[in-house]
Scaffold this motif. Structure first.
Motif, PDB file in Angstrom:
ATOM      1  N   LEU A 199       0.831  -1.204   0.000  1.00  0.00           N
ATOM      2  CA  LEU A 199       0.000   0.000   0.000  1.00  0.00           C
ATOM      3  C   LEU A 199       0.868   1.258   0.000  1.00  0.00           C
ATOM      4  O   LEU A 199       1.949   1.281   0.590  1.00  0.00           O
ATOM      5  CB  LEU A 199      -0.921   0.005   1.226  1.00  0.00           C
ATOM      6  N   LYS A 200       0.352   2.287  -0.638  1.00  0.00           N
ATOM      7  CA  LYS A 200       1.097   3.545  -0.773  1.00  0.00           C
ATOM      8  C   LYS A 200       0.809   4.479   0.404  1.00  0.00           C
ATOM      9  O   LYS A 200      -0.337   4.597   0.859  1.00  0.00           O
ATOM     10  CB  LYS A 200       0.714   4.235  -2.081  1.00  0.00           C
ATOM     11  N   VAL A 201       1.846   5.142   0.899  1.00  0.00           N
ATOM     12  CA  VAL A 201       1.703   6.140   1.964  1.00  0.00           C
ATOM     13  C   VAL A 201       1.060   7.393   1.372  1.00  0.00           C
ATOM     14  O   VAL A 201       1.564   7.951   0.389  1.00  0.00           O
ATOM     15  CB  VAL A 201       3.073   6.493   2.575  1.00  0.00           C
ATOM     16  N   ILE A 202      -0.072   7.842   1.960  1.00  0.00           N
ATOM     17  CA  ILE A 202      -0.774   9.002   1.404  1.00  0.00           C
ATOM     18  C   ILE A 202      -0.731  10.230   2.323  1.00  0.00           C
ATOM     19  O   ILE A 202      -0.934  11.352   1.857  1.00  0.00           O
ATOM     20  CB  ILE A 202      -2.235   8.667   1.052  1.00  0.00           C
ATOM     21  N   LYS A 203      -0.482  10.007   3.628  1.00  0.00           N
ATOM     22  CA  LYS A 203      -0.344  11.170   4.518  1.00  0.00           C
ATOM     23  C   LYS A 203       0.362  10.759   5.806  1.00  0.00           C
ATOM     24  O   LYS A 203       0.351   9.591   6.202  1.00  0.00           O
ATOM     25  CB  LYS A 203      -1.697  11.810   4.821  1.00  0.00           C
ATOM     26  N   GLU A 249       5.749   2.894  -1.147  1.00  0.00           N
ATOM     27  CA  GLU A 249       4.897   1.719  -1.020  1.00  0.00           C
ATOM     28  C   GLU A 249       5.480   0.795   0.041  1.00  0.00           C
ATOM     29  O   GLU A 249       6.677   0.503   0.031  1.00  0.00           O
ATOM     30  CB  GLU A 249       4.773   0.993  -2.363  1.00  0.00           C
ATOM     31  N   LEU A 250       4.621   0.333   0.959  1.00  0.00           N
ATOM     32  CA  LEU A 250       5.055  -0.528   2.050  1.00  0.00           C
ATOM     33  C   LEU A 250       4.295  -1.854   2.014  1.00  0.00           C
ATOM     34  O   LEU A 250       3.098  -1.883   1.702  1.00  0.00           O
ATOM     35  CB  LEU A 250       4.807   0.159   3.402  1.00  0.00           C
ATOM     36  N   ASN A 251       5.007  -2.922   2.338  1.00  0.00           N
ATOM     37  CA  ASN A 251       4.381  -4.245   2.440  1.00  0.00           C
ATOM     38  C   ASN A 251       3.943  -4.436   3.888  1.00  0.00           C
ATOM     39  O   ASN A 251       4.775  -4.551   4.791  1.00  0.00           O
ATOM     40  CB  ASN A 251       5.366  -5.334   2.024  1.00  0.00           C
ATOM     41  N   VAL A 252       2.641  -4.439   4.128  1.00  0.00           N
ATOM     42  CA  VAL A 252       2.115  -4.470   5.492  1.00  0.00           C
ATOM     43  C   VAL A 252       1.091  -5.588   5.655  1.00  0.00           C
ATOM     44  O   VAL A 252       0.454  -6.031   4.688  1.00  0.00           O
ATOM     45  CB  VAL A 252       1.453  -3.132   5.863  1.00  0.00           C
ATOM     46  N   PHE A 253       0.946  -6.032   6.893  1.00  0.00           N
ATOM     47  CA  PHE A 253      -0.109  -6.981   7.239  1.00  0.00           C
ATOM     48  C   PHE A 253      -1.299  -6.181   7.748  1.00  0.00           C
ATOM     49  O   PHE A 253      -1.139  -5.269   8.572  1.00  0.00           O
ATOM     50  CB  PHE A 253       0.379  -7.952   8.313  1.00  0.00           C
ATOM     51  N   ILE A 290      -9.796  -1.269  10.974  1.00  0.00           N
ATOM     52  CA  ILE A 290      -8.759  -1.877  10.132  1.00  0.00           C
ATOM     53  C   ILE A 290      -7.456  -1.123  10.357  1.00  0.00           C
ATOM     54  O   ILE A 290      -7.421   0.110  10.324  1.00  0.00           O
ATOM     55  CB  ILE A 290      -9.168  -1.832   8.653  1.00  0.00           C
ATOM     56  N   ILE A 291      -6.385  -1.875  10.596  1.00  0.00           N
ATOM     57  CA  ILE A 291      -5.100  -1.276  10.926  1.00  0.00           C
ATOM     58  C   ILE A 291      -3.999  -2.089  10.247  1.00  0.00           C
ATOM     59  O   ILE A 291      -4.218  -3.243   9.857  1.00  0.00           O
ATOM     60  CB  ILE A 291      -4.912  -1.225  12.459  1.00  0.00           C
ATOM     61  N   ALA A 292      -2.823  -1.487  10.103  1.00  0.00           N
ATOM     62  CA  ALA A 292      -1.709  -2.159   9.425  1.00  0.00           C
ATOM     63  C   ALA A 292      -0.513  -2.287  10.369  1.00  0.00           C
ATOM     64  O   ALA A 292      -0.381  -1.526  11.337  1.00  0.00           O
ATOM     65  CB  ALA A 292      -1.301  -1.379   8.174  1.00  0.00           C
ATOM     66  N   THR A 293       0.340  -3.232  10.076  1.00  0.00           N
ATOM     67  CA  THR A 293       1.583  -3.405  10.829  1.00  0.00           C
ATOM     68  C   THR A 293       2.664  -3.947   9.898  1.00  0.00           C
ATOM     69  O   THR A 293       2.356  -4.643   8.923  1.00  0.00           O
ATOM     70  CB  THR A 293       1.398  -4.357  12.025  1.00  0.00           C
ATOM     71  N   THR A 294       3.910  -3.622  10.220  1.00  0.00           N
ATOM     72  CA  THR A 294       5.037  -4.224   9.506  1.00  0.00           C
ATOM     73  C   THR A 294       5.572  -5.428  10.263  1.00  0.00           C
ATOM     74  O   THR A 294       6.526  -6.064   9.831  1.00  0.00           O
ATOM     75  CB  THR A 294       6.168  -3.196   9.294  1.00  0.00           C
ATOM     76  N   GLU A 295       4.968  -5.745  11.422  1.00  0.00           N
ATOM     77  CA  GLU A 295       5.296  -6.997  12.107  1.00  0.00           C
ATOM     78  C   GLU A 295       4.804  -8.161  11.256  1.00  0.00           C
ATOM     79  O   GLU A 295       3.867  -8.011  10.460  1.00  0.00           O
ATOM     80  CB  GLU A 295       4.630  -7.050  13.485  1.00  0.00           C
ATOM     81  N   ARG A 296       5.416  -9.309  11.450  1.00  0.00           N
ATOM     82  CA  ARG A 296       5.040 -10.491  10.666  1.00  0.00           C
ATOM     83  C   ARG A 296       4.397 -11.534  11.576  1.00  0.00           C
ATOM     84  O   ARG A 296       5.059 -12.097  12.451  1.00  0.00           O
ATOM     85  CB  ARG A 296       6.258 -11.084   9.958  1.00  0.00           C
ATOM     86  N   PRO A 297       3.093 -11.780  11.413  1.00  0.00           N
ATOM     87  CA  PRO A 297       2.433 -12.793  12.240  1.00  0.00           C
ATOM     88  C   PRO A 297       2.925 -14.200  11.899  1.00  0.00           C
ATOM     89  O   PRO A 297       3.514 -14.414  10.844  1.00  0.00           O
ATOM     90  CB  PRO A 297       0.955 -12.625  11.871  1.00  0.00           C
TER      91      PRO A 297
END
Length: 276
Positions: free
Chosen positions: A11-15, A46-50, A59-66
């Protein structure tokens, strides 16, 4: 934009805000909390997030890996229990809830349990289910003989390990094809060995055929080079000793050294194998 809950999304960072950054979901954006934002992240990156739901059902995102994503069957440790279910350590800040209706055994804190990660029908949130049989079927197979697959050790039987194939089917890994102790919940690579008329499946561990042998010949050459060109293993060595050192069956070992001998890369001696 179609954001997939319980999966990884790019997903792309928008703000940017003091609490973190917002990622493009085609609407108001999904928060990636500040603690998970990679250093030097800028708008447009662009970030790869869960993506999942927080405790407020947002709905929330994280860069942690489940430890697993939606659809995976994984072994998770219980953190706590309630009258309504239990919470499992999922590898990220939020624990994964397993409703009482989806518990098959008594769950105790610090115990480890095989569960499938699903969307709970009542809440629409990610949850766990211990009732795996409802998700497994061999009626319509999605695999064929010689396919490489992922195997999850499900339970022990009298003749081998019952395994879950690609999170979808059940199969059997015979004890005489294994030279190590496997634990319930272990994930290993394997292949489809035989499909019987009633759609029962026999599987093998590792890879199959010459692809498997070619990988092992490279490994044996590397080990020879690391051990001054000699290894004290041969066709009279026990399967246990071979597996302990090389991590392969004796049959695969013999095929690999036979291939290396024909290529004149090794010499077979009474005490082992010598690099030429």
């Amino acid at each position: 934009m179609n954001v997939k809950i319980g999966e990884y999304n790019v997903l792309k960072v928008i703000k940017e805000k003091p609490m973190g950054v917002f990622l493009d979901d085609g609407d108001i954006g999904i928060l990636l909390p500040k603690r998970y934002v990679p250093r030097d992240t800028r708008i447009g990156d662009e970030l790869n997030v869960f993506v999942y739901h927080d405790n407020e059902a947002r709905i929330i995102a994280t860069t942690e890996r489940p430890f697993g994503v939606l659809g995976d069957i994984v072994k998770l440790k219980a953190v706590s229990t309630t009258d309504f279910g239990a919470f499992l350590d999922w590898g990220i800040m939020k624990n994964l809830f397993i409703p009482k209706s989806q518990i098959q055994n008594i769950i105790r804190p610090n115990g480890e349990y095989l569960v499938k990660i699903v969307i709970d029908e009542l809440t629409g949130r990610l949850a766990a289910s211990e009732k795996l049989e409802q998700f497994l079927s061999n009626e319509e197979l999605t695999v064929k003989e010689k396919d490489l697959v992922t195997l999850l050790i499900y339970r022990r039987t009298n003749i081998g390990y019952e395994v879950i194939i690609n999170n979808v089917h059940k199969g059997l890994l015979h004890y005489n094809d294994v030279f190590e102790d496997l634990e319930i919940g272990d994930k290993i690579g394997g292949f489809i060995k035989n499909i019987l008329p009633d759609n029962k499946i026999d599987v093998g561990k590792g890879e199959i055929g010459y692809e498997r042998v070619e990988n092992q010949t490279e490994k044996i050459l590397r080990l020879l080079q690391e051990n001054k060109g000699f290894l004290p293993y041969h066709d009279k060595s026990s399967p246990e000793k071979i597996y302990s050192f090389f991590g392969i069956s004796k049959k695969t070992f013999k095929m690999a050294i036979g291939s290396l001998y024909k290529e004149r890369k090794i010499e077979l001696t009474k005490d082992g194998i010598q690099l030429l």
